[in-house]
Design an enzyme around this catalytic site. Structure first.
Site, PDB file in Angstrom:
ATOM      1  CG  HIS A  82      -2.133   0.838   1.052  1.00 56.01           C
ATOM      2  ND1 HIS A  82      -3.326   0.318   0.604  1.00 56.01           N
ATOM      3  CD2 HIS A  82      -2.356   2.161   1.236  1.00 56.01           C
ATOM      4  CE1 HIS A  82      -4.227   1.278   0.529  1.00 56.01           C
ATOM      5  NE2 HIS A  82      -3.662   2.413   0.904  1.00 56.01           N
ATOM      6  CG  ASP A 161     -10.555   3.562   4.818  1.00 52.65           C
ATOM      7  OD1 ASP A 161     -10.097   4.556   5.416  1.00 52.65           O
ATOM      8  OD2 ASP A 161     -10.178   3.242   3.679  1.00 52.65           O
ATOM      9  NE  ARG A 168      -8.240  11.029   6.277  1.00 54.90           N
ATOM     10  CZ  ARG A 168      -7.381  10.137   5.740  1.00 54.90           C
ATOM     11  NH1 ARG A 168      -7.803   8.932   5.392  1.00 54.90           N
ATOM     12  NH2 ARG A 168      -6.138  10.445   5.565  1.00 54.90           N
ATOM     13  CB  SER A 183      -7.058   5.550   6.148  1.00 52.76           C
ATOM     14  OG  SER A 183      -7.375   5.275   4.810  1.00 52.76           O
ATOM     15  CE  LYS A 187      -7.447   1.638   2.068  1.00 50.93           C
ATOM     16  NZ  LYS A 187      -7.724   2.922   2.694  1.00 50.93           N
TER      17      LYS A 187
HETATM   18  N1  URA Z   1      -4.054   5.648   1.406  1.00 48.69           N
HETATM   19  C1  URA Z   1      -5.099   5.293   2.193  1.00 48.69           C
HETATM   20  O1  URA Z   1      -5.668   4.226   2.040  1.00 48.69           O
HETATM   21  N2  URA Z   1      -5.499   6.138   3.150  1.00 48.69           N
HETATM   22  C2  URA Z   1      -4.903   7.325   3.374  1.00 48.69           C
HETATM   23  O2  URA Z   1      -5.310   8.038   4.273  1.00 48.69           O
HETATM   24  C3  URA Z   1      -3.810   7.698   2.554  1.00 48.69           C
HETATM   25  C4  URA Z   1      -3.403   6.834   1.579  1.00 48.69           C
END
Ligand code: URA
Length: 423
Positions: A82, A161, A168, A183, A187
């Site tokens: 990620h 999320d 956001r 966040s 995930k």
């Molecule tokens: N990627 C995400 O999933 N969340 C964030 O807040 C920033 C990048």
């Protein structure tokens, strides 16, 4: 305590208890907390922060706001990567199929565009028919079939999320270490991978502008991942200049497909190889027999899978399994109807192409959202003809803008010209 009490408490810089955070996440997920109060608490968190225990509570409640997947029934090591958000950052589109071609099962929940940065889900949805919001069982079916699946948060997977992320994006509450950490990690924990590699972007186009901030974010996320029993590591990578040459959804998918075809820009290929090698290192810790123990051998494996077409085939398999029309990857995407070339007014060397400005310019051209739920123009964006280090002559092209409406060009051009330096 009511949500209003929580907002006031955090505004005064006080700690929220685990129970309060749990109540907030449940209210957000179930729809009991209205968007304006959620946004107010997010803003209070941006200013007052959350300590590591509060961040952990938020992450775990968000991860458990839907189903948390058990992937133990699938063969082999399960991995995920990620990025914390960048401009032109299409690495997932390369790394996910590449790592799968190297033998990992890649189970990833990705996000949409956030602030001035692009999102993998928006990029993949440039492909006609592609479905990112998969029911949990379908996510697992795709993994079983192809060894790689990139899905979005959904009503079933990390739904909290989904709500917080969308808010956001449009309320100026993205740049916060605990909100990004929660966040991302919610995930990752919900999707169930054994190994998690975090690409923490740092620089002008990242949410973390300094290496020190990037390292704080990396440390917070790795602590959460390891605490949950996952193999987890982070790399901090540079984001002062857009990665590759394109910014914008379909343009980026096409560029990622080029890299998977053994071509494409060198900086993008290098970043993807680095991330794949690190992800395979985590996998090797989990199953030493299945992946090379040595860094050079892991890199050689990744290069081979990139250059022999197996990684590209994995992308095609994944796109087909998720309902996408692969012909656009082969024959090209529909193009935006209008183009504007930005030409250099002098000769010299390009010394800077501001990544944040490039991301904002792509947003102005239609590639991002201003309000929650706004549609995006998948064909909109920009292609850089020059990057830092390149020589340019007066009158030569620096960049090309693409949009569906010519009235969008002037503001994007102004923004970019201010942030491209030539010496
Ligand atoms: N990627 C995400 O999933 N969340 C964030 O807040 C920033 C990048």
């Amino acid at each position: 305590m009511s949500i209003l009490d929580l907002i006031q408490k955090k505004r005064r810089g006080l700690r929220l208890t685990d129970g309060e955070i749990g109540g907030f996440v449940a209210g957000v997920t179930g729809g009991a907390v209205p968007d304006y109060q959620t946004a107010a608490l997010l803003m209070a968190i941006c200013f007052a922060g959350l300590d590591q225990d509060e961040t952990l509570s938020l992450t775990l409640y968000m991860a458990r706001s839907g189903r948390t997947l058990d992937l133990s029934g699938l063969p082999g090591v399960k991995g995920d990567k990620h990025s914390t958000g960048g401009v032109g950052d299409k690495t997932t589109l390369v790394v996910a199929p590449l790592a799968a071609a190297c033998g990992l099962t890649v189970a990833k929940l990705a996000g949409r565009g956030l602030g001035h940065t692009g999102g993998t889900v928006d990029k993949l949805e440039s492909i006609p028919g592609f479905t990112a919001a998969l029911p949990a069982e379908e996510f697992i079916n795709v993994l079983r079939k192809t060894g790689v699946c990139v899905a979005s948060q959904s009503a079933e997977l990390a739904p909290a999320d989904r709500v917080l992320y969308e808010l956001r994006d449009v309320t100026g509450t993205v740049e916060s270490v605990p909100l990004i950490a929660a966040s991302v990690m919610s995930k990752k924990l919900a999707a169930g991978a054994d190994c998690i590699l975090l690409d923490v972007k740092c620089g002008d186009g990242a949410f973390m502008k300094t290496r020190a901030d990037a390292e704080v974010l990396a440390g917070s996320m790795v602590l959460i991942g390891r605490g949950a029993g996952r193999s987890c590591a982070a790399v901090v990578t540079e984001m002062d200049t857009p990665l590759g040459r394109t910014v914008g959804n379909a343009l980026e998918v096409a560029e990622a497909a080029e890299v998977l075809g053994g071509r494409g820009p060198e900086d993008l290929r290098e970043c993807c190889l680095l991330l794949t090698e690190k992800l395979l290192e985590l996998a090797a810790e989990r199953d030493p027999g299945a992946f090379p123990a040595d860094g050079a051998a892991r890199r050689a494996l990744a290069e081979r899978k990139l250059d022999d077409g197996q990684a590209y085939q994995k992308l095609l398999d994944m796109v087909s399994a998720q309902g996408g029309d692969t012909s656009v990857l082969i024959k090209g995407f529909p193009e935006a109807p209008y183009r504007l070339e930005i030409l250099s007014d002098r000769s010299g060397e390009v010394t800077r192409v501001g990544a944040e400005a490039a991301g904002r310019a792509a947003g102005l051209l239609g590639a991002g959202r201003r309000r929650k739920g706004d549609p995006i123009d998948h064909a909109a964006g920009l292609a850089l003809a020059k990057k830092p280090g390149d020589a340019v002559r007066a009158g030569e092209r620096l960049c090309e803008l693409r949009a569906s409406d010519t009235s969008l060009f002037p503001a994007a051009e102004r923004l970019l010209r201010e942030q491209i330096e030539i010496r």
